[in-house]
Design an enzyme around this catalytic site. Structure first.
Site, PDB file in Angstrom:
ATOM      1  N   ASP A 185       0.465  -1.077  -0.138  1.00 12.31           N
ATOM      2  CA  ASP A 185       0.041   0.089  -0.354  1.00 12.31           C
ATOM      3  C   ASP A 185       0.770   1.459   0.260  1.00 12.31           C
ATOM      4  O   ASP A 185       1.737   1.162   0.328  1.00 12.31           O
ATOM      5  CB  ASP A 185      -0.907  -0.054   1.298  1.00 12.31           C
ATOM      6  CG  ASP A 185      -2.037   1.014   1.247  1.00 12.31           C
ATOM      7  OD1 ASP A 185      -2.784   1.441  -0.227  1.00 12.31           O
ATOM      8  OD2 ASP A 185      -3.139   1.683   1.862  1.00 12.31           O
ATOM      9  N   GLY A 186       0.356   2.143   0.094  1.00  8.24           N
ATOM     10  CA  GLY A 186       1.077   3.418   0.083  1.00  8.24           C
ATOM     11  C   GLY A 186       0.237   4.737   0.394  1.00  8.24           C
ATOM     12  O   GLY A 186      -1.497   4.265   0.314  1.00  8.24           O
ATOM     13  N   GLU A 233       2.048   4.053  -4.120  1.00 10.35           N
ATOM     14  CA  GLU A 233       1.542   2.724  -4.121  1.00 10.35           C
ATOM     15  C   GLU A 233       2.784   1.689  -5.223  1.00 10.35           C
ATOM     16  O   GLU A 233       2.786   0.468  -4.916  1.00 10.35           O
ATOM     17  CB  GLU A 233       0.235   2.660  -5.180  1.00 10.35           C
ATOM     18  CG  GLU A 233      -1.062   3.170  -4.565  1.00 10.35           C
ATOM     19  CD  GLU A 233      -1.405   2.011  -3.663  1.00 10.35           C
ATOM     20  OE1 GLU A 233      -1.265   0.843  -3.549  1.00 10.35           O
ATOM     21  OE2 GLU A 233      -2.080   2.781  -2.974  1.00 10.35           O
ATOM     22  N   HIS A 286      -9.666  -0.999   3.323  1.00 13.44           N
ATOM     23  CA  HIS A 286     -10.447  -0.624   4.650  1.00 13.44           C
ATOM     24  C   HIS A 286     -11.382  -1.432   4.504  1.00 13.44           C
ATOM     25  O   HIS A 286     -12.770  -0.772   5.276  1.00 13.44           O
ATOM     26  CB  HIS A 286     -10.482   1.017   4.830  1.00 13.44           C
ATOM     27  CG  HIS A 286      -9.981   1.963   4.596  1.00 13.44           C
ATOM     28  ND1 HIS A 286      -8.982   2.562   5.018  1.00 13.44           N
ATOM     29  CD2 HIS A 286      -9.250   3.016   3.437  1.00 13.44           C
ATOM     30  CE1 HIS A 286      -8.070   3.278   5.444  1.00 13.44           C
ATOM     31  NE2 HIS A 286      -8.389   3.574   4.079  1.00 13.44           N
ATOM     32  N   ASP A 330      -2.067  -0.734   4.961  1.00 10.62           N
ATOM     33  CA  ASP A 330      -2.750   1.242   5.382  1.00 10.62           C
ATOM     34  C   ASP A 330      -1.857   1.792   6.454  1.00 10.62           C
ATOM     35  O   ASP A 330      -1.065   2.601   6.321  1.00 10.62           O
ATOM     36  CB  ASP A 330      -3.751   0.792   5.235  1.00 10.62           C
ATOM     37  CG  ASP A 330      -4.289   1.910   5.375  1.00 10.62           C
ATOM     38  OD1 ASP A 330      -4.592   3.478   4.219  1.00 10.62           O
ATOM     39  OD2 ASP A 330      -4.683   2.119   6.174  1.00 10.62           O
TER      40      ASP A 330
END
Length: 260
Positions: A14-15, A53, A131, A141
């Site tokens: 994740d970024g 990302e 999420h 995240d």
């Protein structure tokens, strides 16, 4: 050392970026056959969310190239930009000399070209909604956001026990929380457990099946331990039953008790 951990069975990246453009962070996670987890990430003082990302995926693929990999391994990401770029756009970019359909230079060309060199044909990308309760996606995240805020998260490494893993999660969350966070907020490990339990409930209610690797992620047990199971067994409030080769389904149980 890597041989004792077994193959990599799960991977996630994740970024994050504060401002977009602004300070950014990236994170990657590898889960091994023996149940151990390796986490790594970094910070960039001036960047974009898309670059983070791509950076996360690049670092993970480069790390994976030296490791034994399970044949069902996929790289899980919530970035459609990454998936579409590697999966469909890149062929056209290369054919046009790294230009878009509108004739403009491809953004983040340096990272795309590095990803083209680093891609692994046996590791496809899988989209996971951000999420949504996916444990590994939520974790990367959390780490990426911490890095984007200039924090130094505590990362899990192979050999860390459950207590160390819980402490790492708690440390990242406590650093990222504002000073005014209410004292009665639930401890981070409990929040993570609740996320997994809610996901298990949705999987059971929807009648969805899980691969052995996905089941190992959900119940946080070593893949090798689960491979030895052939009969229904109980995990917390759910009965876990085999429904075919390498497929499992969860059913709500009235009398739940965890068995390992």
């Amino acid at each position: 050392m890597a041989e004792s951990r077994g193959r990599v069975v799960a991977a996630a990246t994740d970024g994050a970026c504060s401002g977009n453009p602004g300070p950014g962070g990236w994170a990657a996670l590898l889960r091994y056959e023996d149940g151990s987890v390796e986490e790594f990430g970094g910070h960039d003082g001036a960047t974009t969310n898309n670059r983070m990302e791509l950076k996360a995926a690049l670092e993970l693929l480069q790390r994976l190239s030296d490791l034994p990999r399970h044949p069902d391994l996929t790289l899980r990401t919530d970035s459609k930009y990454l998936i579409d770029g590697l999966g469909s756009w890149m062929k056209g970019w290369k054919r046009k000399g790294w230009k878009t359909a509108a004739g403009k230079p491809v953004l983040n060309q340096d990272l795309w070209q590095a990803l083209d060199q680093a891609r692994l044909t046996d590791v496809p990308l899988t989209y996971v909604k951000g999420h949504s309760g996916d444990p590994d996606n939520d974790r990367v995240d959390q780490i990426a956001v911490a890095y984007s805020r200039g924090l130094q998260p505590s990362l899990r490494q192979p050999g860390d026990g459950p207590a160390a893993a819980a402490a790492s999660t708690s440390k990242v969350q406590s650093k990222a929380e504002p000073a005014s966070a209410p004292e009665e907020a639930a401890p981070a490990p409990l929040v993570g457990l609740l996320s997994r339990l809610e996901l298990a409930d949705r999987l059971a209610t929807g009648g969805y099946s899980l691969s052995l690797i996905e089941l190992a992620q959900l119940v946080e047990q070593p893949l090798r331990q689960l491979e030895s199971r052939s009969e229904p067994w109980r995990w917390r409030d759910w009965l876990v039953e085999p429904i075919g080769t390498d497929r499992w389904r969860l059913y709500r149980s009235e009398a739940g008790s965890e068995q390992t």
